[in-house]
Write a protein that holds these residues in place. Structure first.
Motif, PDB file in Angstrom:
ATOM      1  N   UNK A 270       0.859  -1.184   0.000  1.00 51.00           N
ATOM      2  CA  UNK A 270       0.000   0.000   0.000  1.00 51.00           C
ATOM      3  C   UNK A 270       0.900   1.240   0.000  1.00 51.00           C
ATOM      4  N   UNK A 271       0.663   2.147  -0.964  1.00 49.70           N
ATOM      5  CA  UNK A 271       1.565   3.286  -1.180  1.00 49.70           C
ATOM      6  C   UNK A 271       0.980   4.614  -0.705  1.00 49.70           C
ATOM      7  N   UNK A 272      -0.136   4.560  -0.008  1.00 43.10           N
ATOM      8  CA  UNK A 272      -0.802   5.796   0.424  1.00 43.10           C
ATOM      9  C   UNK A 272      -0.118   6.333   1.680  1.00 43.10           C
ATOM     10  N   UNK A 273       0.389   7.544   1.547  1.00 45.80           N
ATOM     11  CA  UNK A 273       1.111   8.152   2.668  1.00 45.80           C
ATOM     12  C   UNK A 273       0.186   8.329   3.877  1.00 45.80           C
ATOM     13  N   UNK A 274       0.632   7.932   5.044  1.00 47.49           N
ATOM     14  CA  UNK A 274      -0.160   8.099   6.259  1.00 47.49           C
ATOM     15  C   UNK A 274      -1.064   6.929   6.568  1.00 47.49           C
TER      16      UNK A 274
ATOM     17  N   UNK B 117      -9.007  10.542   4.691  1.00 47.21           N
ATOM     18  CA  UNK B 117      -8.279  11.779   4.385  1.00 47.21           C
ATOM     19  C   UNK B 117      -6.959  11.492   3.670  1.00 47.21           C
ATOM     20  N   UNK B 118      -6.271  10.414   4.095  1.00 51.98           N
ATOM     21  CA  UNK B 118      -4.989  10.072   3.451  1.00 51.98           C
ATOM     22  C   UNK B 118      -5.205   9.695   1.982  1.00 51.98           C
ATOM     23  N   UNK B 119      -6.262   8.945   1.700  1.00 54.76           N
ATOM     24  CA  UNK B 119      -6.509   8.515   0.316  1.00 54.76           C
ATOM     25  C   UNK B 119      -6.906   9.723  -0.534  1.00 54.76           C
ATOM     26  N   UNK B 120      -7.700  10.605   0.036  1.00 55.67           N
ATOM     27  CA  UNK B 120      -8.057  11.833  -0.694  1.00 55.67           C
ATOM     28  C   UNK B 120      -6.798  12.659  -1.007  1.00 55.67           C
ATOM     29  N   UNK B 121      -5.931  12.778   0.002  1.00 57.36           N
ATOM     30  CA  UNK B 121      -4.699  13.556  -0.194  1.00 57.36           C
ATOM     31  C   UNK B 121      -3.794  12.886  -1.227  1.00 57.36           C
ATOM     32  N   UNK B 122      -3.732  11.562  -1.174  1.00 54.69           N
ATOM     33  CA  UNK B 122      -2.917  10.796  -2.131  1.00 54.69           C
ATOM     34  C   UNK B 122      -3.392  11.051  -3.564  1.00 54.69           C
ATOM     35  N   UNK B 123      -4.720  10.977  -3.761  1.00 56.46           N
ATOM     36  CA  UNK B 123      -5.272  11.174  -5.109  1.00 56.46           C
ATOM     37  C   UNK B 123      -4.979  12.586  -5.596  1.00 56.46           C
TER      38      UNK B 123
END
Lengths: 460, 460
Positions: free
Chosen positions: A242-246, A342-348
């Motif tokens: 999984x590469x999503x920061x946070x 929030x992390x996935x939103x920020x990643x996108x």
């Protein structure tokens, strides 16, 4: 009563219990699709009254009704001790229909197995528990107070349960809790857990246009399906990392003790591959990770569904107006579903996909109960009385449920056990329980309830 | 006859023509779903007989029947010249049904538009052409021989047409061909093409297991949906560049002349964005490419469909047993669909995805006719008589069809024109034609047929 006596009592009430279960399973209580809720609640209430309990149907705080049930200790029992059962009356969607060998809501017994959506998850468990109560009442009354919380939104993530538990904390107060599910693993050992993973179930939608277009415009019009594919591919790499920061923020390191328990769990890669008909090796293999550790301690990010454009037979040359993915992140203690969102939103956004919307359909925190509590030992000990093989206990299951709310509001030890088996196919077509497991599950509850008050008293 | 006289004749037969078209559109002739083929063939034959033609229904070489029609030149006509019309009686699937404002197979006129699946692609064109023939016959007979080839598998890629054209080459022999479709662009100019793109329509399937699983096993079980996503993401990058080695092999560089024609095609990015409700800029913009060049000269790779796991409402926590993508590659002259298939298979293997199967549902080569032929000039000149705005000619369309087989077997010039319009939504919900365009399309065919023999004679 010894094992043979208990199993004898189970035999007496078995035909009636199976009839009752079949009737219960015939309600298509699919919470995701808002189906058959009131009828199922009525039937649950009727079953509790038949077993000698009293009920309250709580529906003042939104969502599907929560059924409270109370069975008082008999005159020879210990009314100072209360066991709480957690169950849910809703089930997963039965789709895809064409893969069922029987009708999902026409319960059918074939070769000692009862097939129906909800048989294992979780209608079979409720009927097994009520059957144990009936046996004990015939034997001279209940050995302790028993409560039930039976909700109708577990399969959609119990979005309304927290307010009910907060509001009715005193009503549901108890000394310990038996959780909804459990069953035998591939070695035929009854498998129990004292905790549960959390979840962030997300829907990602990319919208490219107002209408579907002829695919020839693909030469110059952007394609929502390609965008979603490329966005998803940034979230996890080909090694399943999984590469999503946070995403991993806040994870509580398991204790040495928890790790030891997990390392002793039974697990057979061959049996798992055989059971599901896996075409590829386990993803843990390439990384040299123990699948048991991954199951209990590692969060996941699973695509549960992809949907875009034309999915019927043959060719339709369409450039789809939108594309959707359902993504299920299983969380471990310390992770917060809102933070994951929030992390996935920020990643996108960081990767240039801020046009892809993310909606959380279901968010729940993970929970690990105190699995050294004497209640846990009692459930294990009484399982040893009934089950042929040594039971197994894990610090938490790979599955999810609203256990965190129970732990936080009611402060009690929780163990999950039930009447499932390794091939019971929960959430998939052809869900089933084996009637033999159903019988043993009833018997285990009879023995467990019989010694419950004493086990807790001795412990104090 | 001058324009007004021709339009007057069209008015006379219009109500009957619309009734006939509505009846024709009421057959749900979805070739991808094997629907309503025999009834539609019967109705096509009936319409031809009504218009004074003779027919042969060819069905000895597999697939849906191919209808041959012949209308002999009148006594004042030139029987040495023959025009061939290419049409198809099958239509695209109507799905998604819930986005239609009217029933797709209940033709409905609203505000001068006739809504139904197949109205523009391609049933409206056949009725317009037969109506023109009826008008000319009333005026004293046909000015030349006219043939039709009306097939029933265009929407699934004409997989069986080549053997019919080879076997019945003499039957279909003609001097020139009017292709199936066409219509007005966003500037209300009639848009014609003298060629067509090819296609490799592929289905990619990744199978991870025999059954759907509970998504909690995502901690250790490989996920077919993730694999498909990651495999697709290697085939095209975020800049929409196709990364499959060999994909561009053999492409014939367009001539300076073809490029000039294309640079003069009308195209409005704003109108396109408005028409489809596009949410993002055209993909050609970032690369500084002219969308008209991309449309005519560049191959594409479009995801037409994605399908995996649960796609219904809410959450179903499933790890899907498989995942599928439908991928439509539009090809330009020189590209070979079989080679494209092999390149994509090799690409997947090279990237470690040899477990993903690739099936070609539809493979066709591109074709460019000689657009300097006097027939092309005649079709353009007669369009100028009827249509208010200057017509537009492109070397090939962005769409696809079996034109390569016609060119190879019959060796004739081909021009495509028809009764569509820019908002006609072929292959999408709410397909329509405008009755005004239908009238003008009939009128254009009357004038074109009237001078056809002479134009071809003069040219020789």
């Amino acid at each position: 009563m010894n094992k043979e006596q208990v199993l004898g009592c189970v035999q007496e009430i078995l035909p009636e219990a199976i009839d009752r279960l079949k009737q219960y399973l015939s309600y298509p209580t699919v919470s995701a699709q808002h189906k058959a809720i009131p009828e199922t609640v009525d039937y649950v209430v009727q079953m509790i009254h038949e077993a000698g309990g009293e009920t309250k149907v709580l529906d003042d705080l939104g969502g599907n009704p929560v059924v409270y049930a109370f069975f008082a200790a008999g005159s020879n029992g210990d009314a100072s001790k209360t066991l709480l059962y957690y169950n849910h009356y809703d089930v997963q969607p039965p789709e895809p229909f064409n893969e069922w060998h029987t009708e999902p809501f026409t319960p059918t017994v074939i070769d000692g197995k009862l097939f129906a959506r909800g048989a294992a998850d979780n209608k079979g468990d409720l009927v097994a528990r009520l059957s144990a109560i009936k046996i004990l009442q015939k034997q001279g009354g209940l050995p302790c107070n028993i409560k039930f919380l039976i909700e109708g939104e577990e399969e959609i993530g119990s979005p309304n349960l927290e307010p009910y538990l907060r509001q009715y904390k005193d009503l549901f107060a108890a000394d310990a809790c038996i959780w909804e599910f459990g069953g035998k693993d591939e070695s035929e050992r009854i498998s129990m857990v004292a905790g549960i993973k959390g979840m962030a179930y997300l829907e990602l939608t990319c919208t490219g246009a107002d209408i579907d277009m002829h695919s020839s415009v693909g030469a110059y019009v952007d394609n929502a399906a390609w965008r979603l594919v490329q966005a998803l591919a940034t979230m996890k790499n080909e090694q399943n990392e999984i590469l999503v920061e946070g995403f991993f923020d806040g994870i509580e390191e398991p204790t040495a003790d928890e790790k030891k328990f997990v390392s002793e769990l039974p697990f057979s890669e061959e049996a798992t591959a055989e059971l599901y008909g896996l075409k590829r090796p386990l993803i843990t293999k390439a990384k040299g990770v123990d699948p048991r550790e991954a199951m209990v301690f590692h969060p996941t990010m699973t695509i549960c569904g992809l949907d875009s454009g034309y999915t019927g037979e043959g060719a339709k040359t369409v450039l789809p107006k939108n594309a959707r993915a359902k993504v299920d992140c299983r969380l471990v203690p310390g992770q917060d579903p809102q933070h994951i969102l929030r992390c996935i939103e920020a990643h996108l956004k960081k990767h240039g996909y801020d046009d892809i919307t993310v909606t959380m359909i279901n968010g729940q925190k993970a929970y690990r109960s105190d699995f050294h509590h004497p209640f846990v030992a009692h459930v294990l000990d009484t399982a040893r009385v009934i089950y042929e093989n040594e039971p197994v206990l894990a610090p938490n299951s790979a599955g999810t449920g609203p256990m965190y709310i129970f732990g936080e509001q009611l402060k009690l030890p929780v163990v999950s056990t039930g009447v499932g088996w390794v091939g019971c196919k929960v959430h998939a077509p052809n869900e089933s329980i084996r009637l033999k497991d159903f019988e043993e599950g009833i018997a285990h509850m009879v023995v467990m309830l019989s010694g419950f008050a004493q086990a807790l008293s001795l412990a104090k």
